[in-house]
Design a protein around this motif. Structure first.
Motif, PDB file in Angstrom:
ATOM      1  N   ALA A 113       0.947  -1.130   0.264  1.00  0.00           N
ATOM      2  CA  ALA A 113      -0.045   0.136  -0.021  1.00  0.00           C
ATOM      3  C   ALA A 113       0.872   1.331  -0.274  1.00  0.00           C
ATOM      4  O   ALA A 113       0.462   2.244  -0.580  1.00  0.00           O
ATOM      5  CB  ALA A 113      -0.868  -0.098   1.153  1.00  0.00           C
ATOM      6  N   LEU A 114       1.801   1.278   0.944  1.00  0.00           N
ATOM      7  CA  LEU A 114       2.709   2.368   0.951  1.00  0.00           C
ATOM      8  C   LEU A 114       3.539   2.544  -0.412  1.00  0.00           C
ATOM      9  O   LEU A 114       3.669   3.621  -0.978  1.00  0.00           O
ATOM     10  CB  LEU A 114       3.902   2.105   2.034  1.00  0.00           C
ATOM     11  N   ASP A 115       3.940   1.433  -1.176  1.00  0.00           N
ATOM     12  CA  ASP A 115       4.470   1.675  -2.543  1.00  0.00           C
ATOM     13  C   ASP A 115       3.435   2.112  -3.471  1.00  0.00           C
ATOM     14  O   ASP A 115       4.042   3.140  -4.327  1.00  0.00           O
ATOM     15  CB  ASP A 115       5.037   0.227  -3.054  1.00  0.00           C
ATOM     16  N   ALA A 116       2.334   1.796  -3.357  1.00  0.00           N
ATOM     17  CA  ALA A 116       1.199   2.521  -4.385  1.00  0.00           C
ATOM     18  C   ALA A 116       1.081   3.784  -4.104  1.00  0.00           C
ATOM     19  O   ALA A 116       0.795   4.495  -5.001  1.00  0.00           O
ATOM     20  CB  ALA A 116      -0.005   1.359  -4.099  1.00  0.00           C
ATOM     21  N   GLN A 117       0.843   4.049  -2.844  1.00  0.00           N
ATOM     22  CA  GLN A 117       0.899   5.412  -2.313  1.00  0.00           C
ATOM     23  C   GLN A 117       1.868   6.278  -2.810  1.00  0.00           C
ATOM     24  O   GLN A 117       1.845   7.355  -3.314  1.00  0.00           O
ATOM     25  CB  GLN A 117       0.552   5.464  -0.875  1.00  0.00           C
ATOM     26  N   GLU A 122       3.870  10.516  -6.332  1.00  0.00           N
ATOM     27  CA  GLU A 122       4.715  10.981  -7.353  1.00  0.00           C
ATOM     28  C   GLU A 122       4.159  11.604  -8.586  1.00  0.00           C
ATOM     29  O   GLU A 122       4.487  12.323  -9.351  1.00  0.00           O
ATOM     30  CB  GLU A 122       5.966  10.092  -7.818  1.00  0.00           C
ATOM     31  N   THR A 123       3.202  10.762  -9.142  1.00  0.00           N
ATOM     32  CA  THR A 123       2.296  10.922 -10.072  1.00  0.00           C
ATOM     33  C   THR A 123       1.746  12.439 -10.149  1.00  0.00           C
ATOM     34  O   THR A 123       1.794  13.255 -11.003  1.00  0.00           O
ATOM     35  CB  THR A 123       1.572   9.965 -10.748  1.00  0.00           C
ATOM     36  N   THR A 124       0.990  12.338  -8.826  1.00  0.00           N
ATOM     37  CA  THR A 124       0.306  13.721  -8.614  1.00  0.00           C
ATOM     38  C   THR A 124       1.398  14.703  -8.485  1.00  0.00           C
ATOM     39  O   THR A 124       1.078  16.014  -8.851  1.00  0.00           O
ATOM     40  CB  THR A 124      -0.179  13.687  -7.197  1.00  0.00           C
ATOM     41  N   LEU A 125       2.445  14.760  -8.164  1.00  0.00           N
ATOM     42  CA  LEU A 125       3.374  15.955  -7.860  1.00  0.00           C
ATOM     43  C   LEU A 125       3.930  16.294  -9.109  1.00  0.00           C
ATOM     44  O   LEU A 125       3.933  17.726  -9.451  1.00  0.00           O
ATOM     45  CB  LEU A 125       4.740  15.270  -7.308  1.00  0.00           C
ATOM     46  N   ASN A 155      -0.118  23.783  -3.354  1.00  0.00           N
ATOM     47  CA  ASN A 155      -0.594  22.357  -3.556  1.00  0.00           C
ATOM     48  C   ASN A 155       0.693  21.578  -3.967  1.00  0.00           C
ATOM     49  O   ASN A 155       0.971  20.352  -3.578  1.00  0.00           O
ATOM     50  CB  ASN A 155      -1.638  22.378  -4.609  1.00  0.00           C
ATOM     51  N   ARG A 156       1.633  22.143  -4.746  1.00  0.00           N
ATOM     52  CA  ARG A 156       2.650  21.458  -5.195  1.00  0.00           C
ATOM     53  C   ARG A 156       3.562  21.262  -4.110  1.00  0.00           C
ATOM     54  O   ARG A 156       4.027  19.926  -3.977  1.00  0.00           O
ATOM     55  CB  ARG A 156       3.414  22.235  -6.367  1.00  0.00           C
ATOM     56  N   TYR A 157       3.915  22.095  -3.104  1.00  0.00           N
ATOM     57  CA  TYR A 157       4.742  21.904  -2.216  1.00  0.00           C
ATOM     58  C   TYR A 157       4.048  20.959  -0.962  1.00  0.00           C
ATOM     59  O   TYR A 157       5.041  20.275  -0.392  1.00  0.00           O
ATOM     60  CB  TYR A 157       5.032  23.393  -1.448  1.00  0.00           C
ATOM     61  N   SER A 158       3.070  21.013  -0.978  1.00  0.00           N
ATOM     62  CA  SER A 158       2.209  20.038   0.244  1.00  0.00           C
ATOM     63  C   SER A 158       2.425  18.660  -0.501  1.00  0.00           C
ATOM     64  O   SER A 158       2.578  17.634   0.422  1.00  0.00           O
ATOM     65  CB  SER A 158       0.725  20.414   0.502  1.00  0.00           C
ATOM     66  N   THR A 159       2.389  18.585  -1.684  1.00  0.00           N
ATOM     67  CA  THR A 159       2.862  17.171  -2.238  1.00  0.00           C
ATOM     68  C   THR A 159       4.004  16.733  -2.150  1.00  0.00           C
ATOM     69  O   THR A 159       4.446  15.524  -1.895  1.00  0.00           O
ATOM     70  CB  THR A 159       1.986  16.984  -3.735  1.00  0.00           C
ATOM     71  N   GLU A 160       5.136  17.658  -2.352  1.00  0.00           N
ATOM     72  CA  GLU A 160       6.312  17.518  -2.314  1.00  0.00           C
ATOM     73  C   GLU A 160       6.817  16.949  -0.893  1.00  0.00           C
ATOM     74  O   GLU A 160       7.819  16.084  -0.715  1.00  0.00           O
ATOM     75  CB  GLU A 160       7.358  18.600  -2.711  1.00  0.00           C
ATOM     76  N   ILE A 161       6.205  17.488   0.162  1.00  0.00           N
ATOM     77  CA  ILE A 161       6.649  17.144   1.539  1.00  0.00           C
ATOM     78  C   ILE A 161       6.074  15.694   1.868  1.00  0.00           C
ATOM     79  O   ILE A 161       6.788  14.920   2.619  1.00  0.00           O
ATOM     80  CB  ILE A 161       5.769  18.206   2.509  1.00  0.00           C
ATOM     81  N   LEU A 162       5.163  15.399   1.177  1.00  0.00           N
ATOM     82  CA  LEU A 162       4.704  13.984   1.448  1.00  0.00           C
ATOM     83  C   LEU A 162       5.566  12.888   1.098  1.00  0.00           C
ATOM     84  O   LEU A 162       5.754  11.550   1.505  1.00  0.00           O
ATOM     85  CB  LEU A 162       3.105  13.538   0.670  1.00  0.00           C
ATOM     86  N   ILE A 163       6.447  13.022  -0.061  1.00  0.00           N
ATOM     87  CA  ILE A 163       7.230  11.898  -0.622  1.00  0.00           C
ATOM     88  C   ILE A 163       8.265  11.451   0.548  1.00  0.00           C
ATOM     89  O   ILE A 163       8.293  10.183   0.742  1.00  0.00           O
ATOM     90  CB  ILE A 163       8.053  12.445  -1.835  1.00  0.00           C
ATOM     91  N   ILE A 170       8.256   3.456   4.291  1.00  0.00           N
ATOM     92  CA  ILE A 170       8.370   2.607   3.382  1.00  0.00           C
ATOM     93  C   ILE A 170       9.752   1.765   4.073  1.00  0.00           C
ATOM     94  O   ILE A 170       9.769   0.436   4.369  1.00  0.00           O
ATOM     95  CB  ILE A 170       8.760   2.658   1.974  1.00  0.00           C
ATOM     96  N   TYR A 171      10.797   2.532   4.166  1.00  0.00           N
ATOM     97  CA  TYR A 171      12.090   1.943   4.916  1.00  0.00           C
ATOM     98  C   TYR A 171      11.734   1.459   6.207  1.00  0.00           C
ATOM     99  O   TYR A 171      12.376   0.352   6.493  1.00  0.00           O
ATOM    100  CB  TYR A 171      12.922   3.134   5.060  1.00  0.00           C
ATOM    101  N   GLU A 172      11.022   1.974   7.153  1.00  0.00           N
ATOM    102  CA  GLU A 172      10.618   1.157   8.386  1.00  0.00           C
ATOM    103  C   GLU A 172      10.181   0.164   8.206  1.00  0.00           C
ATOM    104  O   GLU A 172      10.227  -0.793   8.903  1.00  0.00           O
ATOM    105  CB  GLU A 172       9.831   2.222   9.219  1.00  0.00           C
ATOM    106  N   THR A 173       9.027  -0.101   7.370  1.00  0.00           N
ATOM    107  CA  THR A 173       8.076  -1.255   7.244  1.00  0.00           C
ATOM    108  C   THR A 173       9.071  -2.383   6.467  1.00  0.00           C
ATOM    109  O   THR A 173       9.065  -3.459   6.967  1.00  0.00           O
ATOM    110  CB  THR A 173       6.924  -1.189   6.211  1.00  0.00           C
ATOM    111  N   GLU A 174      10.157  -2.044   5.658  1.00  0.00           N
ATOM    112  CA  GLU A 174      11.016  -3.088   5.134  1.00  0.00           C
ATOM    113  C   GLU A 174      11.906  -3.434   6.273  1.00  0.00           C
ATOM    114  O   GLU A 174      12.010  -4.708   6.225  1.00  0.00           O
ATOM    115  CB  GLU A 174      11.609  -2.487   4.116  1.00  0.00           C
TER     116      GLU A 174
END
Length: 180
Positions: A113-117, A122-125, A155-163, A170-174
């Motif tokens: 789910a995190l990989d898909a998110q 990234e596509t949204t950004l 909107n662009r910057y708020s999306t950049e912050i999420l990545i 993802i790193y923690e889950t791995e």
């Protein structure tokens, strides 16, 4: 494959398996109390005498057996206690296995789910960057106000912050999966 590796290599699982083996050995030992015990031995001695006429030799063989009647139920009680301990250890092993499988499955699907998110973000950004550039061109031609441009950039910057946050999760889950 992840579940098989987790079940075969997890430290908690190895402890549970060791507990079952220990309880099984104790149960087998408690069953042996019902049988008689045998003891046997052989000894030989050789002695030379100085200035004597002969050499005395001594050989011995002995054996003994014992058996205790379980009149008061001491051995039966010990056997039942050992059996209960074995069954508890087996139940603990099953519980550890179930918990381990559930944890691996949950974290695996969480990782998917995190990989898909991350991919969607990234596509949204990319689309928001394109939108911000379009809004800037529209503002330069006085078709929109600066407020609309600022909203598009926000909107662009708020999306950049999420990545970076998603990459950290993802790193923690791995790492959790690796630990399991």
């Amino acid at each position: 494959i992840l579940i098989e590796k987790a079940v075969s290599n997890n430290p908690d699982m190895l402890v549970a398996i060791a507990r079952v083996k220990k309880a099984d050995a104790a149960f087998r030992q408690s069953r042996a109390e019902f049988f008689p015990s045998l003891n046997a031995g052989v000894s030989a001695s050789y002695q030379s005498e100085t200035g004597g006429s002969g050499v005395p030799e001594l050989y011995q063989a002995f054996g003994s057996t014992s058996w205790e009647a379980d009149i008061w139920g001491k051995f039966r009680s010990a056997k039942r206690a050992s059996l209960a301990s074995l069954m508890a250890s087996q139940a603990f092993q099953r519980a550890v296995t179930t918990d381990l499988i559930a944890s691996v499955a949950m974290n695996y699907y969480n990782l998917l789910a995190l990989d898909a998110q991350l991919e969607i973000t990234e596509t949204t950004l990319e689309k928001r960057i394109s939108n911000a550039e379009t809004m800037e061109a529209l503002r330069d031609n006085d078709l929109i106000t600066s407020a609309d441009l600022v909203l598009s950039q926000a909107n662009r910057y708020s999306t950049e912050i999420l990545i970076p946050e998603l990459k950290q999760r993802i790193y923690e889950t791995e790492n959790i999966l690796s630990f399991l």
